[in-house]
Design a protein around this motif. Structure first.
Motif, PDB file in Angstrom:
ATOM      1  N   PRO A 342      59.150  29.984   3.640  1.00  0.00           N
ATOM      2  CA  PRO A 342      59.212  29.838   2.174  1.00  0.00           C
ATOM      3  C   PRO A 342      58.492  30.980   1.467  1.00  0.00           C
ATOM      4  N   ALA A 343      59.071  31.384   0.353  1.00  0.00           N
ATOM      5  CA  ALA A 343      58.471  32.479  -0.410  1.00  0.00           C
ATOM      6  C   ALA A 343      57.118  32.043  -0.976  1.00  0.00           C
ATOM      7  N   ASP A 344      56.290  33.020  -1.239  1.00  0.00           N
ATOM      8  CA  ASP A 344      55.006  32.722  -1.870  1.00  0.00           C
ATOM      9  C   ASP A 344      55.240  32.076  -3.234  1.00  0.00           C
ATOM     10  N   ALA A 345      54.314  31.252  -3.634  1.00  0.00           N
ATOM     11  CA  ALA A 345      54.408  30.615  -4.955  1.00  0.00           C
ATOM     12  C   ALA A 345      54.451  31.686  -6.041  1.00  0.00           C
ATOM     13  N   PRO A 346      55.147  31.405  -7.153  1.00  0.00           N
ATOM     14  CA  PRO A 346      55.259  32.420  -8.218  1.00  0.00           C
ATOM     15  C   PRO A 346      53.909  32.910  -8.732  1.00  0.00           C
ATOM     16  N   ASP A 347      52.932  32.032  -8.705  1.00  0.00           N
ATOM     17  CA  ASP A 347      51.612  32.428  -9.197  1.00  0.00           C
ATOM     18  C   ASP A 347      50.665  32.877  -8.082  1.00  0.00           C
ATOM     19  N   ALA A 348      51.208  33.073  -6.864  1.00  0.00           N
ATOM     20  CA  ALA A 348      50.363  33.505  -5.744  1.00  0.00           C
ATOM     21  C   ALA A 348      49.936  34.958  -5.937  1.00  0.00           C
ATOM     22  N   LEU A 349      48.684  35.225  -5.625  1.00  0.00           N
ATOM     23  CA  LEU A 349      48.123  36.564  -5.759  1.00  0.00           C
ATOM     24  C   LEU A 349      47.520  37.013  -4.434  1.00  0.00           C
ATOM     25  N   SER A 412      49.679  16.882   2.953  1.00  0.00           N
ATOM     26  CA  SER A 412      48.821  16.449   1.855  1.00  0.00           C
ATOM     27  C   SER A 412      47.447  17.086   2.028  1.00  0.00           C
ATOM     28  N   GLY A 413      46.674  17.082   0.962  1.00  0.00           N
ATOM     29  CA  GLY A 413      45.370  17.714   0.998  1.00  0.00           C
ATOM     30  C   GLY A 413      45.443  19.191   0.642  1.00  0.00           C
ATOM     31  N   GLU A 414      44.316  19.841   0.633  1.00  0.00           N
ATOM     32  CA  GLU A 414      44.250  21.245   0.255  1.00  0.00           C
ATOM     33  C   GLU A 414      43.419  22.045   1.249  1.00  0.00           C
ATOM     34  N   ILE A 415      43.789  23.321   1.390  1.00  0.00           N
ATOM     35  CA  ILE A 415      42.988  24.279   2.157  1.00  0.00           C
ATOM     36  C   ILE A 415      42.597  25.373   1.184  1.00  0.00           C
ATOM     37  N   ARG A 416      41.316  25.647   1.088  1.00  0.00           N
ATOM     38  CA  ARG A 416      40.828  26.614   0.105  1.00  0.00           C
ATOM     39  C   ARG A 416      40.063  27.752   0.784  1.00  0.00           C
ATOM     40  N   GLU A 421      43.053  27.705  -3.622  1.00  0.00           N
ATOM     41  CA  GLU A 421      43.995  26.994  -2.757  1.00  0.00           C
ATOM     42  C   GLU A 421      44.879  28.035  -2.058  1.00  0.00           C
ATOM     43  N   THR A 422      44.997  27.941  -0.728  1.00  0.00           N
ATOM     44  CA  THR A 422      45.658  29.015   0.030  1.00  0.00           C
ATOM     45  C   THR A 422      47.127  29.182  -0.335  1.00  0.00           C
ATOM     46  N   ILE A 425      47.661  31.986  -2.599  1.00  0.00           N
ATOM     47  CA  ILE A 425      47.376  33.317  -2.040  1.00  0.00           C
ATOM     48  C   ILE A 425      48.597  33.767  -1.250  1.00  0.00           C
ATOM     49  N   THR A 426      48.985  35.012  -1.382  1.00  0.00           N
ATOM     50  CA  THR A 426      50.142  35.491  -0.627  1.00  0.00           C
ATOM     51  C   THR A 426      49.869  35.396   0.873  1.00  0.00           C
ATOM     52  N   ARG A 427      50.880  35.015   1.616  1.00  0.00           N
ATOM     53  CA  ARG A 427      50.708  34.801   3.061  1.00  0.00           C
ATOM     54  C   ARG A 427      50.217  36.059   3.756  1.00  0.00           C
TER      55      ARG A 427
END
Length: 595
Positions: A342-349, A412-416, A421-422, A425-427
């Protein structure tokens, strides 16, 4: 195929043939990229076949010049027409040769692009795909299936193109000579088309199954060869041979069924074409007796009828090859159509400069969503800390690493990372924050220096040597005849598993990332060497966040925090002394190793 849990399912079980139009559209998309070569090839094919089609007409004129009265032959006219026939046939042969060369070049370019697209797409696929598909089957698509498509494009497509022109041209010439004789083909041609369509629909699924079974056979062969030491160690030769024989029989049965029905098409269509020639001869003789056609025109018509029915027979003969090519192309396109990572989220930096604070907050994840591996899992690693993860096999330790590297995302849950939140962040930048050393070593074909500098091709020789010294492999490399320039293959037998692992550790030491992940990274070296490596690595990674998965608990006693994982949950956490004093799960694991 193999799921992440290690269960196997038959390769090719999900193979479903698509329609021919889909495959042709995809192939046409590649051919259109070389439209000028394609147009040139079409022009050459048209010119070559039109020149060849003039031959039967000139032959008929030469026969009429002979006359029907014995001894009265107009030799100048006969030689005139025969000379033009020879010239046209020679020019047709030359243009046909150029057409063949152009088609071979075109097919090579198409296949090169197709193979490049396929391999490039493989690099974009998620790790999940490779966890669930056999390597041998994937390699089979890159090599065998694309080679089959190449053969079809360079020979079968050439044959179809020339045959189509010949059929249309011959039909026009026969129509001009005698529409009455052409009526014969109103019966035989539809019969040939209907029979060929019937056989094509019957044979196509058989070739799809053949490709799938051959892919499974390649996967089994790759699996057996790569694990040959284990096979011999457990005296499993007979069992592996039995599995291979069973799969080989399935592949041969599928191949026999496809070839059996595929070869029926050609002879049956040939019979129909011969029937048409018989009818033409009988009806033509009748028309000649009544003066409705000359002997020369009848001869030309017979020659055109052979040119007309011959390509139809040739197309029927190569129908099985076409079905094989379509089945192979389907498997290639099906792999290309697999969803990429999957592509990085639009707001991923990009991650940028990171401190190395990692936190897993109530993470749940399962390779199969219905069977979670991690359940409400939480972990916090302060910057520069050494975090050890221990627990029984199958507890979810490696899964934690897969999530940190974003090979998978939690349900579910988050990794930071540093509070971010990862998934924001771009892969690529996230993975560059980590240096990963796995239990399974991987070396590529190249020199030792190139293998160490894999992640940093611009590293100097001094930096490579320093990394090798820190990994305690420099002395071994120096004793080799060519030192750091010693060439290796991916399966270098002259180097032990421990030495391979130390090379991969040197590779990791050279990469100046902020975080380090060691997944049983020292399992193939002896305890003394392991302690020396651990000390060197601890010094090298000072100030960096480290995650260590280890079964040897003696190697993690200095960890800042030890997490004991069981059934996907953290059941204990603390340092070595406090966990031993607690006398819980960690103490049980520890004393089980040292008593």
């Amino acid at each position: 195929m193999q799921t992440p849990g290690g269960h196997r399912r038959p390769s090719g079980s999900q193979e479903r043939p698509r329609d021919t139009r889909y495959t042709l559209r995809r192939l046409w998309g590649y051919l259109c990229r070389h439209r000028w070569m394609l147009l040139a090839a079409a022009a050459l094919a048209l010119a070559s076949n039109l020149l060849a089609l003039l031959g039967p007409m000139l032959s008929g004129l030469a026969i009429d010049a002979i006359g029907t009265v014995p001894g009265q032959v107009d030799f100048p006219r006969v030689f005139f027409y025969a000379g033009w026939m020879l010239a046209f046939y020679l020019l047709s042969a030359l243009l046909g040769y150029l057409f063949s060369l152009l088609m071979i070049r075109l097919s090579q370019r198409v296949v090169r692009q197709m193979r490049g697209d396929l391999f490039s797409h493989l690099m974009d696929l998620p790790v999940r795909y490779f966890d669930s598909h056999q390597t041998g089957d994937i390699v089979s698509r890159i090599s065998y299936d694309i080679d089959t498509v190449n053969t079809s494009l360079s020979s079968d497509l050439l044959q179809i193109g020339t045959s189509a022109i010949t059929v249309v041209g011959s039909f026009g010439m026969m129509l001009a000579i005698s529409p009455a004789l052409l009526a014969v083909f109103a019966v035989t041609v539809p019969l040939s088309i209907l029979w060929t369509r019937y056989m094509t629909r019957k044979v196509r699924p058989l070739f799809s199954r053949r490709s799938a079974e051959l892919g499974a056979l390649g996967g089994l062969s790759e699996e057996a060869v790569s694990g040959l030491r284990t096979v011999k160690a457990y005296s499993g030769e007979e069992a592996v041979t039995a599995r291979f024989d069973a799969q080989d029989k399935r592949a041969l049965d599928a191949q026999y069924a496809a070839d059996y029905y595929g070869t029926m098409t050609g002879p049956s269509v040939n019979f129909i074409n011969n029937l048409s020639l018989t009818l033409v001869s009988v009806l033509g003789a009748t028309l000649f007796l009544f003066g409705k056609i000359t002997l020369g025109n009848l001869s030309s018509f017979v020659l055109y009828s052979r040119k007309f029915s011959g390509p139809i027979n040739e197309i029927a003969n190569i129908a099985s090859d076409l079905q094989s090519a379509f089945a192979a192309a389907e498997r290639v396109f099906r792999l290309i159509d697999e969803l990429p990572e999957p592509a990085d989220a639009p707001d991923a930096l990009p991650a940028g400069a990171v401190r190395g604070e990692v936190e897993l907050d109530r993470v749940s994840f399962g390779y199969d969503p219905t069977a979670p591996v991690l359940k409400d899992f939480s972990l916090r690693a302060p910057p520069g800390s050494l975090v050890a993860i221990v627990g029984p096999t199958g507890a979810g330790k490696t899964t934690v690493i897969n999530l940190l590297m974003r090979f998978y995302d939690p349900q579910s849950g988050e990794i930071r990372l540093d509070g971010r939140e990862t998934r924001r962040i771009t892969r690529d930048s996230l993975r560059r924050c980590y240096t990963l050393v796995l239990q399974d070593t991987w070396l590529f074909s190249g020199t030792i220096a190139e293998n160490i500098a894999y992640a940093r091709p611009d590293a100097t020789r001094e930096e490579v040597v320093a990394a090798a010294k820190a990994a305690h492999i420099h002395r071994f490399i120096s004793q080799l005849p060519q030192g750091y320039d010693t060439p290796l293959t991916g399966d270098e037998a002259a180097i032990s598993r421990g030495q391979k692992q130390m090379l991969t550790i040197a590779r990791a030491m050279l990469l100046q990332s902020n975080m380090l992940i060691l997944d049983e990274a020292t399992s193939n070296v002896d305890t003394r060497t392991e302690r020396r490596i651990q000390g060197a690595m601890r010094q090298l990674m000072e100030g960096r966040t480290c995650f260590v998965i280890a079964h040897r608990l003696s190697t993690i006693q200095n960890a800042d925090v030890i997490l004991v994982v069981k059934d996907g949950r953290v059941v204990e956490q603390g340092d070595h002394a406090s966990l031993l004093q607690r006398g819980g799960a960690y103490a049980e694991l520890y004393w089980a190793q040292f008593q």
